[in-house]
Design an enzyme around this catalytic site. Structure first.
Site, short mmCIF file in Angstrom:
data_model
loop_
_atom_site.label_atom_id
_atom_site.label_comp_id
_atom_site.label_asym_id
_atom_site.label_seq_id
_atom_site.Cartn_x
_atom_site.Cartn_y
_atom_site.Cartn_z
CB SER A 167 61.41 -21.55 -69.44
OG SER A 167 61.02 -22.88 -69.72
CE1 TYR A 210 56.44 -19.91 -70.73
CE2 TYR A 210 57.73 -21.87 -71.28
CZ TYR A 210 57.33 -20.91 -70.36
OH TYR A 210 57.83 -20.95 -69.08
CE LYS A 213 59.14 -17.79 -69.73
NZ LYS A 213 59.22 -16.91 -68.55
N1 NAP Z 1 55.71 -23.86 -63.88
C1 NAP Z 1 56.61 -24.24 -64.78
O1 NAP Z 1 56.62 -25.42 -65.19
C2 NAP Z 1 57.63 -23.27 -65.28
C3 NAP Z 1 58.77 -23.78 -65.91
C4 NAP Z 1 59.72 -22.89 -66.40
C5 NAP Z 1 59.54 -21.53 -66.23
N2 NAP Z 1 58.45 -21.06 -65.61
C6 NAP Z 1 58.29 -19.60 -65.48
O2 NAP Z 1 58.13 -19.25 -64.12
C7 NAP Z 1 57.39 -18.03 -64.04
C8 NAP Z 1 56.27 -18.19 -63.03
O3 NAP Z 1 55.35 -19.15 -63.54
P1 NAP Z 1 54.46 -20.11 -62.65
O4 NAP Z 1 54.70 -21.47 -63.14
O5 NAP Z 1 54.62 -19.81 -61.22
O6 NAP Z 1 53.01 -19.67 -63.19
P2 NAP Z 1 51.65 -19.30 -62.45
O7 NAP Z 1 51.42 -20.18 -61.28
O8 NAP Z 1 50.62 -19.26 -63.52
O9 NAP Z 1 51.95 -17.83 -61.95
C9 NAP Z 1 52.18 -16.82 -62.90
C10 NAP Z 1 52.21 -15.48 -62.20
O10 NAP Z 1 52.40 -14.46 -63.21
C11 NAP Z 1 51.41 -13.46 -63.03
N3 NAP Z 1 51.05 -12.85 -64.30
C12 NAP Z 1 50.57 -13.44 -65.42
N4 NAP Z 1 50.33 -12.52 -66.36
C13 NAP Z 1 50.66 -11.32 -65.82
C14 NAP Z 1 50.63 -9.99 -66.29
N5 NAP Z 1 50.19 -9.67 -67.53
N6 NAP Z 1 51.05 -9.00 -65.47
C15 NAP Z 1 51.47 -9.29 -64.23
N7 NAP Z 1 51.53 -10.52 -63.71
C16 NAP Z 1 51.12 -11.52 -64.51
C17 NAP Z 1 50.23 -14.18 -62.38
O11 NAP Z 1 49.46 -13.29 -61.59
P3 NAP Z 1 48.10 -12.59 -61.98
O12 NAP Z 1 47.30 -13.55 -62.79
O13 NAP Z 1 47.52 -12.25 -60.64
O14 NAP Z 1 48.50 -11.37 -62.73
C18 NAP Z 1 50.93 -15.17 -61.46
O15 NAP Z 1 51.24 -14.56 -60.24
C19 NAP Z 1 56.90 -17.73 -65.45
O16 NAP Z 1 57.71 -16.75 -66.05
C20 NAP Z 1 57.04 -19.05 -66.16
O17 NAP Z 1 57.23 -18.91 -67.56
C21 NAP Z 1 57.48 -21.88 -65.11
#
Ligand code: NAP
Length: 266
Positions: free
Chosen positions: A141, A154, A158
């Site tokens: 991130s 968070y 990261k």
């Molecule tokens: N969205 C943003 O603004 C943003 C910005 C920068 C970075 N990111 C990063 O991008 C990545 C994906 O995030 P997203 O935004 O797509 O979030 P999201 O929509 O909440 O999806 C998160 C995914 O992680 C899985 N997950 C959560 N806890 C888990 C665990 N203990 N074991 C296995 N799987 C787990 C969830 O699946 P289950 O609940 O089915 O396990 C889900 O598939 C993350 O690492 C996040 O930090 C996101």
């Protein structure tokens, strides 16, 4: 077609958000895909939507459990025979100032999922990645590059992730295994609704102005381009890319921008 055609890719966090879009685009690119997350129902729903057939497999995995990460690697090898790319995408977040936070277990959970989950899975997959001269991807991130208010735990997880993968890249150079770190800025996904608030509960509603931020589809497309090029680092936003340099010259200005981004929520 990207350079990922025919490659075996293990993707965590495939059930929602960025991971779900990565899964769709990887399959469209011709990759063989093992999709993992905890919610098997959502994974099978996605599997049904993609009509991936033999190209796609599904496995339940909580990445915060080392044994489950080892099982996930074993299952991927059983199904596909090798692993070329591991994408550590599973992640959770928080939305709470430190002085408002009552239950500090969120700090432990953030480290377990975002940081240790990636460490466990990468460790389990490393022998196969060396054999394949493959690639590890960390979906980190911009909060791994600079401080962000209301995201202390968070941002720490990261930063830990980036420190780990930057170090690992040097160790793996002689093995021909590349490490790609991806730093998205805000993206529309489930993560903002699921963010843990000051009371220790998920927020329920996204506090973001979602019309103003990148879609998961766009983020996945940029990420796959970077992965296919075996790029070292991708920062998805212009402010994120410029911010890295400005931080060296004017760190207080970058603090101000991070504060403003959270106040404006985009
Ligand atoms: N969205 C943003 O603004 C943003 C910005 C920068 C970075 N990111 C990063 O991008 C990545 C994906 O995030 P997203 O935004 O797509 O979030 P999201 O929509 O909440 O999806 C998160 C995914 O992680 C899985 N997950 C959560 N806890 C888990 C665990 N203990 N074991 C296995 N799987 C787990 C969830 O699946 P289950 O609940 O089915 O396990 C889900 O598939 C993350 O690492 C996040 O930090 C996101």
């Amino acid at each position: 077609m990207s350079g990922l055609q025919g490659k075996v890719v293990l993707l965590t966090g495939a059930s929602e958000g960025i991971g779900r879009e990565l899964a769709k685009q990887l399959v469209a690119s011709g990759a063989n895909l093992m999709m993992a997350a905890r919610n098997l129902e959502r994974l099978y729903q996605l599997y049904g939507e993609m009509d991936g057939g033999e190209q796609v497999r599904v496995c339940g995995c909580d990445v915060s459990d080392q044994q489950q990460c080892q099982n996930l690697v074993a299952m991927t090898l059983k199904e596909f025979g090798c692993i070329d790319v591991v994408i550590n995408n599973a992640g959770i977040t928080m939305w709470s100032r430190f002085d408002d936070t009552q239950d500090l277990s969120i700090f432990e959970n953030l480290m377990r999922v975002n940081y240790l989950g990636a460490v466990y899975l990468t460790h389990a997959a490393l022998p196969c990645l060396k054999t394949a001269k493959g690639q590890v991807v960390a979906i980190a991130s911009v909060a791994g590059l600079t401080g962000v208010p209301s995201r202390t735990g968070y941002a720490a997880s990261k930063h830990a992730m980036i420190g780990f993968f930057d170090s690992l890249r040097i160790e793996l150079k002689q093995d021909g295994v590349d490490v790609t770190v991806i730093c998205p800025d805000f993206v529309v996904s489930e993560i903002h609704k699921r963010a843990i608030g000051a009371d220790g509960q998920p927020l329920g509603d996204s506090p973001m102005q979602e019309a103003k931020i990148m879609t998961a589809e766009q983020c996945a497309r940029l990420s796959i381009e970077a992965i296919a090029k075996r790029q070292r680092l991708l920062v998805t936003s212009l402010r994120g890319r410029l911010g890295r340099w400005f931080k060296l010259l004017a760190p207080r200005f970058i603090d101000h921008l991070a504060d403003k981004a959270i106040r404006d929520r985009h």
